[in-house]
Design an enzyme around this catalytic site. Structure first.
Site, short mmCIF file in Angstrom:
data_model
loop_
_atom_site.label_atom_id
_atom_site.label_comp_id
_atom_site.label_asym_id
_atom_site.label_seq_id
_atom_site.Cartn_x
_atom_site.Cartn_y
_atom_site.Cartn_z
N LEU A 108 0.92 -1.30 -0.09
CA LEU A 108 -0.07 0.26 -0.04
C LEU A 108 0.68 1.30 -0.03
O LEU A 108 1.80 1.24 0.57
CB LEU A 108 -1.01 -0.04 1.31
CG LEU A 108 -1.99 -1.23 1.03
CD1 LEU A 108 -2.78 -1.01 2.30
CD2 LEU A 108 -2.33 -1.57 -0.11
N GLY A 153 0.94 -5.24 1.48
CA GLY A 153 -0.02 -5.07 0.34
C GLY A 153 0.38 -5.98 -0.82
O GLY A 153 -0.52 -6.46 -1.82
N ASN A 177 4.57 -7.74 6.44
CA ASN A 177 5.48 -7.10 7.53
C ASN A 177 4.94 -5.90 8.58
O ASN A 177 5.58 -5.26 8.82
CB ASN A 177 6.75 -6.70 6.72
CG ASN A 177 6.47 -5.46 5.84
OD1 ASN A 177 5.17 -5.56 5.20
ND2 ASN A 177 7.49 -4.73 5.71
N GLU A 178 3.47 -5.92 8.39
CA GLU A 178 2.80 -4.44 8.91
C GLU A 178 3.37 -4.17 10.22
O GLU A 178 3.44 -3.03 10.56
CB GLU A 178 1.34 -4.64 9.02
CG GLU A 178 0.71 -4.55 7.68
CD GLU A 178 0.64 -5.61 6.69
OE1 GLU A 178 1.34 -6.52 6.73
OE2 GLU A 178 -0.07 -5.68 5.60
#
Ligand SMILES: CCCCCCCCCCCC/C=C/CC(=O)SCCNC(=O)CCNC(=O)[C@H](O)C(C)(C)COP(=O)(O)OP(=O)(O)OC[C@H]1O[C@@H](n2cnc3c(N)ncnc32)[C@H](O)[C@@H]1OP(=O)(O)O
Length: 302
Positions: A108, A153, A177-178
């Site tokens: 994202l 994303g 990996n957020e």
């Protein structure tokens, strides 16, 4: 609403025949990046579609340099290209890949989630939801030819396909990996990962924000095949033949059977999910974390 209006405008202005290659002009056949001739490419500034109607599939190339970050405009263009292919009976499959060397997608677009207002966050998140739903439930066979790194994303996009071929390059890590950014993968990111690699692997990967290099990604089942870098596209085409040999209605109904419960969870809670996202991303602490992360990316260069 804004997304719908934006899409109508983009549909009119962007989806015209598109021919690639030095000196190529729209409407003419020209050379394409992977060699060979592009019979009738179409697309938009950020998405190049190379159709092969005789073979029943099209290659969708993401080209939003430098890193194919999923901006609102890019998401919208991908959605329009996908809808166009889905509504054309000549196409039964797509291969999604990248035109940006070494990068499948950086996920994202952090700039869409940082320093903007709540209306923008809501519009952006709705577009993210929409693209995921369309890819995840597409009646087309979707194969990802992953020719670069694909965090967050970018990984979700790959996980939403039916089959993933990853280029064997240690730099091409893939994963959600957020948490490394100080943010949380939403439940439908999590569900998509669990459906692919199982609960235990997903739990550990999500908490630690793991990005898996190719051999590890293959071992845990995040991708289905790892091949030498120069064979990613040909491997994706080979595997496609196997998928296309299955009677289409039976395969599609089976896909729906497998995926609908996961998609329905989001469909039932779409507005609440948007509100959660807007609340979460608007927090001062989250905004600060995202700014710091973007800053780190910049500093890495200098
Ligand atoms: C209480 C619980 C409630 C729960 C509610 C949940 C609600 C939801 C929560 C929110 C969830 C949000 C989900 C987000 C998912 C995402 O996808 S976040 C994005 C994650 N992406 C990344 O971490 C990748 C970051 N990028 C990189 O690591 C590297 O750029 C790269 C490895 C992809 C490429 O490296 P390299 O080739 O060296 O290029 P760079 O010099 O790093 O980058 C070039 C250029 O691009 C910019 N950039 C990179 N990534 C992004 C990005 N994702 N978005 C926007 N921009 C990006 C980078 O800053 C450079 O810009 P400049 O040239 O410096 O201007």
């Amino acid at each position: 609403m804004a997304l719908a209006v934006g899409m109508r405008v983009l549909t009119r202005s962007l989806l015209r025949p598109w021919v690639r290659g030095p000196g190529a002009t729209p409407g003419r056949t020209g050379p394409v990046a992977g060699g060979g001739d592009c019979v009738r490419c179409f697309g938009s500034p950020r998405v190049l579609v190379e159709p092969d109607p005789a073979a029943g599939f099209a290659v969708m190339k993401m080209r939003n340099p430098p890193v194919n970050s999923l901006s609102l405009e890019f998401l919208t263009e991908m959605l329009i290209s996908l809808e166009k292919l889905e509504s054309d009976k000549a196409f039964h499959a797509i291969i999604i890949t990248s035109d940006c060397p070494g990068i499948f997608s950086a996920g994202l677009d952090l700039k869409e989630m940082c320093g903007r207002d709540p209306t923008h966050y809501a519009e952006y998140w709705k577009a993210v939801q929409e693209l995921w739903l369309r890819f995840y439930l597409s009646h087309l066979v979707v194969i990802s030819a992953i020719n670069g790194v694909s965090p967050a994303g970018g990984c979700l996009l790959a996980l939403s396909s039916d089959y993933r071929v990853l280029a064997d390059n240690p730099k091409y890590a893939i994963g959600l990996n957020e948490t490394l950014l100080g943010i949380v993968a939403p439940f439908w990111f999590k569900d998509t990962l669990v459906n692919t690699v199982g609960h235990r692997v997903a739990e550990r990967a999500l908490q630690l924000g793991l990005l898996f290099p190719p051999a590890e990604a293959l071992r845990v089942g995040m991708v289905d095949q790892v091949v030498p870098e120069d064979q990613v596209q040909s491997a994706a085409r080979s595997v496609l033949a196997q998928w296309l040999a299955i009677p289409g209605h039976a395969r599609q109904l089976t896909k729906t059977l497998m995926r609908k419960p996961t998609a329905d969870r989001l469909l039932k809670e779409r507005d609440a999910d948007i509100q959660n996202f807007v609340r979460f991303i608007s927090r001062d602490a989250i905004q600060k974390a995202l700014r710091t992360y973007l800053e780190k990316l910049k500093q890495k260069k200098s």
